[in-house]
Design an enzyme around this catalytic site. Structure first.
Site, PDB file in Angstrom:
ATOM      1  CE  LYS A   1      -6.120  -0.134-106.128  1.00  0.00           C
ATOM      2  NZ  LYS A   1      -6.279  -0.725-104.658  1.00  0.00           N
TER       3      LYS A   1
ATOM      4  CG  LEU B   1      -9.973  -4.120-105.454  1.00  0.00           C
ATOM      5  CD1 LEU B   1     -10.880  -5.825-105.938  1.00  0.00           C
ATOM      6  CD2 LEU B   1      -8.791  -4.062-106.608  1.00  0.00           C
TER       7      LEU B   1
ATOM      8  CB  CYS C   1      -9.412  -7.967-102.835  1.00  0.00           C
ATOM      9  SG  CYS C   1      -9.548  -6.348-102.220  1.00  0.00           S
TER      10      CYS C   1
ATOM     11  CB  ILE D   1       0.419 -12.414 -96.272  1.00  0.00           C
ATOM     12  CG1 ILE D   1       1.682 -11.485 -95.082  1.00  0.00           C
ATOM     13  CG2 ILE D   1       1.176 -12.910 -95.959  1.00  0.00           C
ATOM     14  CD1 ILE D   1       0.662 -10.968 -94.273  1.00  0.00           C
TER      15      ILE D   1
ATOM     16  CB  SER E   1      -3.731  -6.207 -95.438  1.00  0.00           C
ATOM     17  OG  SER E   1      -4.627  -6.022 -96.590  1.00  0.00           O
TER      18      SER E   1
ATOM     19  N   GLY F   1       5.080  -8.064 -96.110  1.00  0.00           N
ATOM     20  CA  GLY F   1       4.436  -7.557 -95.203  1.00  0.00           C
ATOM     21  C   GLY F   1       5.292  -6.875 -93.921  1.00  0.00           C
TER      22      GLY F   1
ATOM     23  CB  THR G   1       2.351   0.041 -94.612  1.00  0.00           C
ATOM     24  OG1 THR G   1       1.251  -0.741 -94.763  1.00  0.00           O
ATOM     25  CG2 THR G   1       2.382   1.412 -94.020  1.00  0.00           C
TER      26      THR G   1
HETATM   27  C1  DHB Z   1      -7.463  -3.504-102.024  1.00  0.00           C
HETATM   28  C2  DHB Z   1      -6.920  -3.831-101.310  1.00  0.00           C
HETATM   29  C3  DHB Z   1      -6.176  -5.530-100.955  1.00  0.00           C
HETATM   30  O1  DHB Z   1      -5.664  -5.470 -99.563  1.00  0.00           O
HETATM   31  C4  DHB Z   1      -6.886  -5.559-102.435  1.00  0.00           C
HETATM   32  O2  DHB Z   1      -5.387  -6.989-102.772  1.00  0.00           O
HETATM   33  C5  DHB Z   1      -6.231  -5.512-103.246  1.00  0.00           C
HETATM   34  C6  DHB Z   1      -7.737  -4.608-103.507  1.00  0.00           C
HETATM   35  C7  DHB Z   1      -8.249  -2.548-102.205  1.00  0.00           C
HETATM   36  O3  DHB Z   1      -8.543  -2.420-101.164  1.00  0.00           O
HETATM   37  O4  DHB Z   1      -8.178  -1.687-103.152  1.00  0.00           O
END
Ligand code: DHB
Length: 309
Positions: A43, A71, A128, A190, A192, A247, A270
């Site tokens: 993460k 995050l 993000c 990519i 999201s 993706g 996903t």
């Molecule tokens: C989060 C979402 C993302 O697409 C990313 O690259 C990093 C963090 C998030 O919302 O936690």
């Protein structure tokens, strides 16, 4: 064989989890390392632990997902320790994802990585979309150049970049021109599609709470955009830069398409969230069946060989 490599890093299987999905705890990360996946991605970390945005912050949809997690993570020290201790477990790579909320935070974390015993791949997330008040660095090419200039002054380990989707040929050209000036090991495209809005007409409401319902789209919604980014950037980047395709992958055929566009490895977000670690075995088998039928023995036999008409 589904073997692949990024630079000197070998993967027995090209399938990995996408950062953010089932990778927040050591328990989740170990489950992926014990599965058929070729490795795991942690993460995205910030310098300190974060709780993230208010709930509900993720919604499963028939054609994909929308999320605005914000995050939530256990902080860089937690993931760096896991990466140091588990890189090479079961012959697999741990990719360490970091996502500072500023250049300074990214530099601070990259210095920790540089000084650590971790010798695997680090993925700097410049995309993000879900932190309130912060825009996606990947859309500001001067800011991307600045962070890479600062980074490569001291960072001597292999670095990948997680990028947002681009939609215009000026963007493909602009980002490639920046990236080609640096010794980047790979890019991952990519993230999201940021700031989509899903509406429930029954309740006449948005479906997630943060940011008034705006959030990052994943799943079927994003596959053609992902394929376009893999293809367009493969056509523009130095051959030394590998590409991870992410993706819209939920089947072996989706992986096949990403590799045809030029992906070296792929990540599943996903659909991995919905199915868990058995997805790696299912998709591996589906891809092997497709390759058998087509007479392809290795990924190299068709990687990047998409035809135009
Ligand atoms: C989060 C979402 C993302 O697409 C990313 O690259 C990093 C963090 C998030 O919302 O936690």
């Amino acid at each position: 064989s589904l073997a692949a490599h990024i630079g000197d890093y070998q993967f027995d299987n090209l399938l990995l989890n996408a950062a953010g999905v089932r990778c927040s705890t050591t328990d989740e990360l170990n489950k992926t390392l014990d599965s058929m996946a070729g490795g795991c991605v942690t993460k995205s970390a910030t310098p300190e632990e974060r709780a993230g945005n208010e709930s509900p912050r993720m919604k499963a949809l028939p054609l994909g997902s929308i999320n605005s997690m914000g995050l939530p993570n256990h902080g860089i020290d937690y993931y760096l320790k896991f990466a140091e201790e588990n890189q090479g477990k079961n012959g697999k790579q741990v990719i360490l994802s970091i996502a500072g909320l500023s250049i300074d935070q990214n530099i601070e974390m990259l210095k920790k990585v540089q000084e650590s015993s971790f010798s695997g791949l680090t993925e700097l997330n410049l995309s993000c979309p879900n932190v309130k008040g912060k825009s996606q660095v990947g859309y500001d090419f001067d800011a991307v150049r600045d962070v890479l200039t600062s980074t490569f002054k001291f960072f001597k380990k292999p670095l990948g970049l997680k990028l947002p989707p681009y939609f215009d040929f000026n963007q493909f050209n602009g980002i490639a021109e920046v990236l080609n000036d640096f010794p980047i090991t790979y890019i991952n495209v990519i993230n999201s599609i940021g700031n989509g809005l899903v509406v429930d007409p029954e309740t006449e409401s948005v479906v997630i709470k943060p940011k008034g319902g705006f959030g990052g789209l994943g799943g079927d919604y994003v596959k053609p955009t992902a394929l376009a980014n893999v293809r367009a950037l493969r056509q523009r980047l130095n051959p030394e830069i590998s590409i991870i395709g992410t993706g819209g992958i939920k089947s072996g055929m989706d992986v096949f398409e990403h590799v045809l566009c030029g992906a070296n490895l792929v990540q599943i977000g996903t659909a991995f969230g919905y199915e868990g670690t058995p997805i790696f075995e299912r998709i591996s088998k589906e891809l092997k069946d497709i390759m058998d039928k087509k007479g392809y023995r290795t990924l190299d036999d068709f990687r990047g060989k998409l035809k135009t008409i």
